[in-house]
Scaffold this motif. Structure first.
Motif, PDB file in Angstrom:
ATOM      1  N   SER A   1      -1.744   6.701  -5.160  1.00 22.34           N
ATOM      2  CA  SER A   1      -1.853   5.978  -3.896  1.00 22.34           C
ATOM      3  C   SER A   1      -2.785   4.797  -4.094  1.00 22.34           C
ATOM      4  O   SER A   1      -3.494   4.698  -5.093  1.00 22.34           O
ATOM      5  N   GLY A   2      -2.784   3.925  -3.131  1.00 22.24           N
ATOM      6  CA  GLY A   2      -3.678   2.783  -3.221  1.00 22.24           C
ATOM      7  C   GLY A   2      -3.002   1.507  -2.780  1.00 22.24           C
ATOM      8  O   GLY A   2      -1.822   1.488  -2.400  1.00 22.24           O
ATOM      9  N   GLU A   3      -3.760   0.415  -2.818  1.00 18.67           N
ATOM     10  CA  GLU A   3      -3.286  -0.877  -2.346  1.00 18.67           C
ATOM     11  C   GLU A   3      -3.249  -1.875  -3.501  1.00 18.67           C
ATOM     12  O   GLU A   3      -4.171  -1.934  -4.318  1.00 18.67           O
ATOM     13  N   TYR A   4      -2.153  -2.616  -3.552  1.00 18.08           N
ATOM     14  CA  TYR A   4      -1.978  -3.658  -4.563  1.00 18.08           C
ATOM     15  C   TYR A   4      -1.932  -5.003  -3.836  1.00 18.08           C
ATOM     16  O   TYR A   4      -1.142  -5.170  -2.905  1.00 18.08           O
TER      17      TYR A   4
ATOM     18  N   GLU B   1       0.824  -1.200   0.000  1.00 22.53           N
ATOM     19  CA  GLU B   1       0.000   0.000   0.000  1.00 22.53           C
ATOM     20  C   GLU B   1       0.860   1.253   0.000  1.00 22.53           C
ATOM     21  O   GLU B   1       1.818   1.375   0.774  1.00 22.53           O
TER      22      GLU B   1
END
Length: 872
Positions: free
Chosen positions: A518-521, A448
Motif C-alpha cells: 500500500s502507499g502513495e505514488y 494511492e
C-alpha cells in the motif's frame, strides 16, 4: 514518408471508389452547413471547418449522440467511431467496473481525453495484464451533458502533451441558458435479462444577463446478464446430468456431502441458479452529474465546469470447486478436519463489488484584446476512486476463523493542473495572419493504494504446514498425541495428511492490499509549448508545433509535429502530418500490485502482478519503466461534390518501448520444475506472503516496439427524395493492423504473440441511414466487424480458430407526438447476431464460457427498448 504509407493510401483510394458513400461527420440536408461545421480540437485561435482541417477530425452533434441508445458514453463512441474499440470485461477484476477502450488499435491511455478542451483526469484503475492501461473513465461523462464530441484521429502530443499518441477525444458540454430536456428509457435483452432503466435530464439557467448555467444529470440501472452454460470441465463438473458428475472432486474433503453439494450449487454464486460461474455484463447502477457555467465580464469570460458521479457494479470470479487448492482439508487446533465446504456446501464463486466515485472541478478566465491577443488561465482538480468489496469467499489461511466478506482496499487517483494558453496573430504578408500560440502547464499527480482490512491480506496459521506443532519428522509430538487421543484421524507419517496442507493467503479471488503493498505514488511535471499556423497561400495551410515536458520521475521530453493541407480545387484537397509523441507511464502503472485468478495455461491459478520497480519484480528480472515514444504519419484527402463528401486518411504509428505485461511466468514449489521453482524462490526471497499458493507471476515492462498501419474512410451523403422528407447516409470504415517491430521471444510466448497481432478485427465499419418525414423519423445502422483469429500455443499445433465477420443491425423509429414530446422504439442487434462460439480446443471457453469474453464483438444478443423525450 514511408513507402508503406503510400501503398496503403493507394489501396484506400481504390476502396473508396467502391464504397458508394462514407463518412463519420454529421450529414445535414444543407451541404454548406456540413462543410462549415467548425472544430476547436487540434487548432489554436480561430476554429477551422472540418474540411479545412489538416488532420482528420470527426464531429458528432447532440442529435447524433441522442440517436445512440446506449447508457455508457464508451458504447456511444464505439457505435459512432469504427476505430474506437471496446470490449466487455467479465471476471477481470476492476475491468468489470471501468472498461478499457482503444483508438486506432492503441490502448486507452494513448488517447488523450478532454472536456471543453481541458485534460480529463485518469481513472484509478490500472488494467491487469496487457498494456496495463490507465486512462480516464469516459463512462463518468453522461451523454445527456454533451453538445458535441470531436475526435481527432492523429497524434497530437506536441500540442496537448503525454497520452495523445493515437488521438484526442474532446467532449464539448452544453452551454444553454434556458430550456429543459427530460429523457426516460427502458429496455431488455432478447434473452429476457439485462433489463435497463435510464432517467436523464438537462436544464439551462441564466446567470444575470450575461451568463449561463447548464446542469445535466443521469441515473441508470442495469441488471446482469448471463451467456453461460453449467460449469463442466475435466477437473470438475457441476451438471448433475453429466456422466462425469461429480467428476474428480475429492469426496474425502471434510464437509463434502453429495446431497448438500448438489443443493449448494445454486447458492455457490449468488443469484444465478445452477450457473455457478456467469459470463455476461455485470449488474450496474450509477448517478452522474455535470455542470457547465460561464459569465461574460466584458473584458473576458469567467468559466467553470465539473462533475460528480457515483456508480456501483458487481461481478463474479472463477468458481472454486472442492479440491481446487482453496477448498482443501485443514487440521484445526483440536485435530479435527475442516474445509470451506462447511461455509459453502456447493463450493463458491467469489463476488466482486466496486463503487466508483468520481468528481472534478475546472475554473478559469479567458478573453481577447482588441489587438487579437487571446489568453486563457485555468486550473483543474480531478479525483477518481474505486472502493472494493469481496463477498462469498474466504481467506483460506484463516481456516474456520475466516470471514466471508472483505474490504480488500481502495484505489485513488488525483490530479491538479494549472494551465496558461495564449495566441497572437501577426500580419506577415501571407494569405492569412500568422497565428502564434504558446502556453505553460504544471501537473501534479498522485496514485494511492489504500490498505484493506486485516483479514483480507492476513497470513493465517494455515499459510504454512503443521501450524499447531502436531508432527515432527513424521511422528506425532505431544500435542499430536493429545488430539489423537481425543479421536483425531491425524497421521503424521502420511505426507498427504491435512496437517501438511498449505493454502492461499488473503481474501480468495482478490487478496487485500497489505501495508507492504500500500502507499502513495506521486510526481509532478512542467510543460511549455509553441504552435505556429497560417495559410501560406490561398491553397496551402501549414501548422507546426513543439512541446517540452519535464517529469520528476523521468527525463525531459521534446516532441514536435508538422501538418499541412493543400487545396487543389474547391472540392478536393490533400492533407497530411508527421510528428513525434510520448507517453509517460503513470504513477499507477508504476505502483500497482495485484494477485488474482487467471488462466495462463487454460487452468485457473492464482497469479501475481508486481510493480516493475519493486523488490518482487526486480527479483524476477524486471527493470523500472521508461516513457513510450512514437512517430506518427498521416496522409489523406478530402473531397466534396454537392451533397456528397468523402475523406480518406492513411496512417502509421511507430511506437517504441511499448509498455506491456510479460507472458505469465509459472511458479512451482517443485524443485524439479526448473525456472518455475526459481520464480518461487525469488518470491520467497522478496518476502511475498503465501508464495506457495501463487502459480504465476508477471510485471509490466517496456516490452517491445510496434508498427500500426491503418486507413479511415469517412463520408456523408444527404438528399431529399421527395418534398417534406430528408435522408442522410453516414458511413465510416477503419482498417487497422499492429505488428511487432523486432524479436519479442524473450518476453512473450508464441500464443501471446499470435493473439496480440491477430486477436481483434482488422476491419470495422459503421453505416447509418436516417430518414425524416413529417413528425416521423427512422434510423438504421449496420455495425460491421471483420474476421479475426485466436490461437492456442501460437498455432504451432494447428490450433487456430478463425472468427467469421459479423454484421449487427440497429433500428429506431421516432414520432414527434407534440411540439414537446417525442416517442421512440428501437432495437440494437435486431437480428440477434452473435460472434462464433469459442472453440473448446483453443482453451477460451473454459468454465461455463460460450464466447470469447474479451471479444470486441458484442456477445449479449439483441436488445429492444422504448424511449420518451420531452423538451420545454
Amino acid at each position: 514518408m514511408p513507402n508503406s504509407i503510400k501503398t496503403l493510401l493507394l489501396g484506400s483510394v481504390l476502396a473508396a471508389s467502391f464504397s458508394g458513400y462514407a463518412s463519420a461527420q454529421d450529414a445535414e440536408t444543407d451541404d454548406e452547413a456540413v462543410q462549415e461545421t467548425v472544430v476547436i480540437t487540434g487548432a489554436r485561435g480561430q476554429p477551422r471547418s472540418i474540411a479545412d482541417s489538416p488532420v482528420p477530425i470527426d464531429v458528432f452533434s447532440e442529435e447524433t449522440i441522442k440517436g445512440v441508445s446506449y447508457v455508457d458514453t464508451n458504447d456511444v463512441l464505439k457505435t459512432l467511431v469504427p476505430s474506437y474499440s471496446l470490449s466487455r470485461q467479465p471476471i477481470s477484476d476492476g475491468g468489470t467496473f471501468i472498461r478499457p477502450a482503444s483508438l486506432r488499435g492503441m490502448p486507452t491511455d494513448k488517447t488523450l481525453v478532454l472536456v471543453n478542451s481541458k485534460r480529463r483526469h485518469r481513472a484509478a484503475l490500472v488494467s491487469i495484464g496487457g498494456s496495463g492501461t490507465q486512462g480516464p473513465d469516459v463512462a463518468t461523462i453522461p451523454s445527456t451533458a454533451l453538445k458535441a464530441v470531436e475526435v481527432l484521429r492523429d497524434g497530437a502530443a506536441a500540442q496537448y502533451g503525454s497520452d495523445a499518441i493515437a488521438g484526442v477525444i474532446n467532449f464539448i458540454l452544453k452551454d444553454n441558458a434556458e430550456g429543459v430536456t427530460l429523457t426516460a428509457q427502458t429496455g431488455q435483452y432478447y434473452e429476457g435479462d439485462g433489463t435497463e432503466y435510464i432517467l436523464a435530464g438537462n436544464i439551462g439557467l441564466p446567470i444575470g444577463q450575461d451568463g449561463f448555467l447548464s446542469i445535466s444529470g443521469e441515473y441508470s440501472d442495469a441488471e446482469a446478464t448471463s451467456r453461460s452454460v453449467p460449469y463442466c470441465e475435466a477437473w470438475a463438473c457441476t451438471d448433475v446430468n453429466d456422466p462425469s458428475f461429480p467428476g474428480p472432486i475429492d469426496t474425502t474433503i471434510a464437509g463434502y456431502d453429495p446431497d448438500a453439494y448438489i443443493a449448494g450449487l445454486s447458492a455457490a454464486n449468488i443469484g444465478f441458479g445452477d450457473v455457478v460461474q456467469p459470463w455476461g455484463q455485470p449488474e450496474a447502477s450509477g448517478f452522474r452529474l455535470f455542470y457547465n457555467a460561464g459569465y461574460d465580464l466584458g473584458f473576458g469570460e469567467l468559466y467553470s465546469f465539473g462533475n460528480y458521479s457515483t456508480s456501483e457494479a458487481d461481478g463474479s470470479f472463477f468458481y472454486r470447486f472442492p479440491g481446487n487448492g482453496t477448498i482443501e482439508n485443514l487440521r484445526l487446533e483440536d485435530g479435527s478436519l475442516w474445509s470451506p465446504l462447511f461455509f459453502f456446501p456447493g463450493g463458491f464463486t467469489p463476488r466482486f463489488f466496486g463503487e466508483v466515485i468520481d468528481y472534478s472541478v475546472v475554473g478559469g478566465i479567458k478573453g481577447e484584446t482588441e489587438g487579437g491577443f487571446t489568453w486563457d488561465l485555468s486550473g483543474r482538480y480531478g479525483h477518481n476512486e474505486i472502493q472494493y468489496t469481496l463477498k462469498n469467499t474466504v481467506n483460506p489461511s484463516l481456516g474456520d476463523m475466516s470471514p466471508t466478506s472483505f474490504h480488500p482496499g481502495d484505489l485513488i487517483n488525483e490530479e491538479i493542473q494549472l494551465q496558461a494558453d495564449f495566441t497572437q496573430s501577426f500580419d506577415t504578408g501571407l494569405a492569412s495572419p500568422l497565428l502564434f500560440g504558446f502556453g505553460l502547464s504544471y501537473l501534479d499527480e498522485s496514485y494511492e493504494l489504500v490498505g484493506g482490512d486485516a483479514a483480507s491480506y492476513a497470513a493465517g496459521p494455515y499459510a504454512g504446514q503443521d501450524p499447531w506443532g502436531f508432527c515432527n519428522a513424521g511422528a506425532p509430538t505431544a500435542a499430536g498425541l493429545a488430539v489423537m487421543a481425543g479421536g483425531s484421524s491425524l497421521d503424521c507419517s502420511d505426507p498427504n495428511d491435512a496437517v501438511y496442507t498449505v493454502v492461499g493467503v488473503g481474501s480468495n479471488g482478490f487478496p487485500g492490499y497489505s501495508p507492504e503493498f500500500s502507499g502513495e505514488y506521486t510526481r509532478d511535471s512542467y510543460a511549455a509549448y509553441v504552435d505556429l499556423s497560417a495559410d501560406i497561400t490561398d491553397a496551402l495551410f501549414l501548422q507546426g508545433a513543439m512541446r517540452f515536458e519535464d517529469y520528476s520521475d523521468f527525463d525531459s521530453e521534446l516532441v514536435w509535429k508538422v501538418a499541412g493541407r493543400y487545396e487543389f480545387t474547391p472540392g478536393f484537397a490533400m492533407r497530411g502530418s508527421v510528428g513525434t509523441g510520448f507517453r509517460a507511464p503513470t504513477p499507477g502503472q508504476q505502483g500497482t500490485t495485484n494477485v488474482s485468478t487467471r488462466l495462463p495455461n487454460g487452468f485457473p491459478v492464482a497469479t501475481g502482478l508486481f510493480p516493475a520497480s519493486g523488490p518482487v519484480a526486480q527479483a524476477l528480472g524486471a527493470e523500472p519503466l521508461d516513457p513510450e515514444k512514437s512517430t506518427n504519419y498521416t496522409l489523406g484527402f478530402t473531397s466534396n461534390w454537392d451533397s456528397f463528401s468523402l475523406t480518406v486518411d492513411a496512417y502509421q504509428i511507430d511506437l517504441e518501448d511499448r509498455v506491456n505485461a510479460i507472458s505469465t511466468q509459472d511458479v512451482s514449489t517443485d524443485p524439479t520444475s526448473g525456472a518455475a521453482y526459481d520464480n518461487y524462490l525469488a518470491l520467497v526471497d522478496a518476502g511475498v506472503a503465501g508464495a506457495e499458493s501463487i502459480g504465476g507471476v508477471f510485471y509490466f515492462t517496456n516490452a517491445f516496439d510496434t508498427t500500426t498501419k491503418g486507413v479511415d474512410i469517412v463520408g456523408t451523403y444527404a438528399t431529399s427524395f421527395y418534398a417534406g422528407a430528408d435522408t442522410s447516409f453516414i458511413a465510416s470504415l477503419n482498417y487497422n493492423k499492429t505488428e511487432f517491430d523486432g524479436d519479442v521471444d524473450a518476453l512473450f510466448n508464441a500464443e501471446d504473440q499470435f493473439d496480440f497481432e491477430n486477436g481483434t478485427p482488422k476491419w470495422r465499419g459503421a453505416f447509418t441511414v436516417t430518414h425524416a418525414f413529417g413528425p416521423f423519423s427512422v434510423l438504421g445502422r449496420a455495425n460491421y466487424y471483420g474476421k479475426y483469429e485466436n490461437s492456442d500455443s501460437g498455432g504451432a499445433a494447428g490450433l487456430i480458430q478463425e472468427f467469421d465477420p459479423v454484421v449487427m443491425f440497429d433500428v429506431e423509429g421516432s414520432w414527434q407526438a407534440t411540439d414537446a414530446v417525442k416517442l421512440s422504439v428501437g432495437a440494437r442487434n435486431i437480428f440477434d447476431e452473435y460472434p462464433d462460439e469459442a472453440d473448446p480446443a483453443i482453451g477460451d471457453s473454459c468454465c461455463g464460457r460460450i464466447y470469447r469474453s474479451d471479444s470486441e464483438v458484442d456477445w449479449q444478443g439483441g436488445f429492444y427498448y422504448a424511449k420518451v423525450t420531452a423538451e420545454f
